[in-house]
Scaffold this active site. Sequence first.
Site, short mmCIF file in Angstrom:
data_model
loop_
_atom_site.label_atom_id
_atom_site.label_comp_id
_atom_site.label_asym_id
_atom_site.label_seq_id
_atom_site.Cartn_x
_atom_site.Cartn_y
_atom_site.Cartn_z
N GLY A 272 1.32 -5.10 1.24
CA GLY A 272 -0.04 -5.43 0.86
C GLY A 272 -0.13 -6.40 -0.29
O GLY A 272 -1.08 -7.18 -0.39
N GLU B 70 9.06 -3.51 6.24
CA GLU B 70 8.25 -2.47 6.88
C GLU B 70 8.94 -1.78 8.06
O GLU B 70 8.66 -0.60 8.32
CB GLU B 70 6.92 -3.07 7.34
CG GLU B 70 5.93 -3.34 6.24
CD GLU B 70 6.24 -4.62 5.48
OE1 GLU B 70 5.55 -4.90 4.49
OE2 GLU B 70 7.17 -5.34 5.89
N ASP C 242 2.84 -6.36 8.78
CA ASP C 242 1.39 -6.40 8.98
C ASP C 242 0.71 -7.18 7.84
O ASP C 242 1.27 -8.16 7.37
CB ASP C 242 0.84 -4.97 9.08
CG ASP C 242 1.12 -4.11 7.86
OD1 ASP C 242 1.97 -4.50 7.03
OD2 ASP C 242 0.49 -3.05 7.72
N GLY D 126 0.82 -1.20 0.00
CA GLY D 126 0.00 0.00 0.00
C GLY D 126 0.85 1.26 0.00
O GLY D 126 2.03 1.24 0.36
#
Length: 366
Positions: free
Chosen positions: A102, A125, A133, A53
Amino acid sequence: MCYQLKPMMPEHARFLLLVQVHQLLNTIKAFEVDPSVKLVILKGNGKAFCVGGDVKELVQLSLQGGWSCSAVPYKKQMILEYLLATYRKPLVALIDGMVMGGGAGMTMNGRFRIVTENAVFAMPEALLGLFADVGASHFLSKLPGYFGEYLALSGARIDGSEMLACGLATHFLPSKNLLLLEDALSELSPINISAIDEIVSKFNYAQLVKPDSILRRLDVINRCFSRETVEEIRSSLEVEAAKCPEKWIVKALGFMKAACPTSLKITLRVIREGWRKQSLERCLSRDYTIFRHFARRTVGGDFYEGTRAMLMDKDRNPKWEPSRLEQVTEEMLDQYLEEIHDDDDWDKLQFPNRSDFSSEVLHARL
């Protein structure tokens, strides 16, 4: 009928823009109830499949309209990934480039995860002040030994053959054969999991990892990354580096030194909590809770500082707070996992009911 979903639009794009998340969510919902759609192929549109994302866009939304403005699209992305992982119809992911963040969340929990020689996987990340995540704690925790911890805490990149060998991918084929596979899938009748499996298996290409592959160092990885804390993992790597400074160890230590200390500790914690025992739904819900704390700056503002340094100002010199692993306490980590009851913008993540799914479609992912 076979339909294709391309998470990367336009062709030059690398990040999954928030408007695309909304479009994809609406599209897969429509496909799922459309009786003419029997099979969905998920693929990229360019050299990258999807590198995640648009974190910069999330930060800008928070800065302009308040923290909850970034939580809304993030919530949609969690629902998108859950729907793709539990899709009622056969879904085939074709990964012919970089897949991160993502992009990994949309594919790594699916039934068919097909990679090529161009595929590259990474979860960096922590360099942005975020954490592994998008349900990563679910699929990384199921990799051999402590390889999942290694990938999440080192930001290491692995190629298609390594993705297949460790279980992140289910099949491998040369990129030149992708169109042939798509044509074969499009001509299937009837379309079901068994028929798809048979076709994909015919295209499957035996691929051995390279002699210098990181997977050939699993003994050292397990020895180091099985430690209880990030500090102990780092110390173990330093011991190994002193004995034999292999390139992958030096890179892992370099990443951990540059990454956000809080992010590293949260990442290890969620992977260990998701370790072979928590559902994808639970992992995604926890990710949503943690992200909202990051966006809300409940404990600190490292998410904003990391994005500023790496993606906005690009000085690549974030000032983490706390700046050292030893300063990040268990009490601080606990706060990231707690629900907030005195904030009107705080809501819970509700997933669609999937209890009526076919056991064939919900076949074990890893």
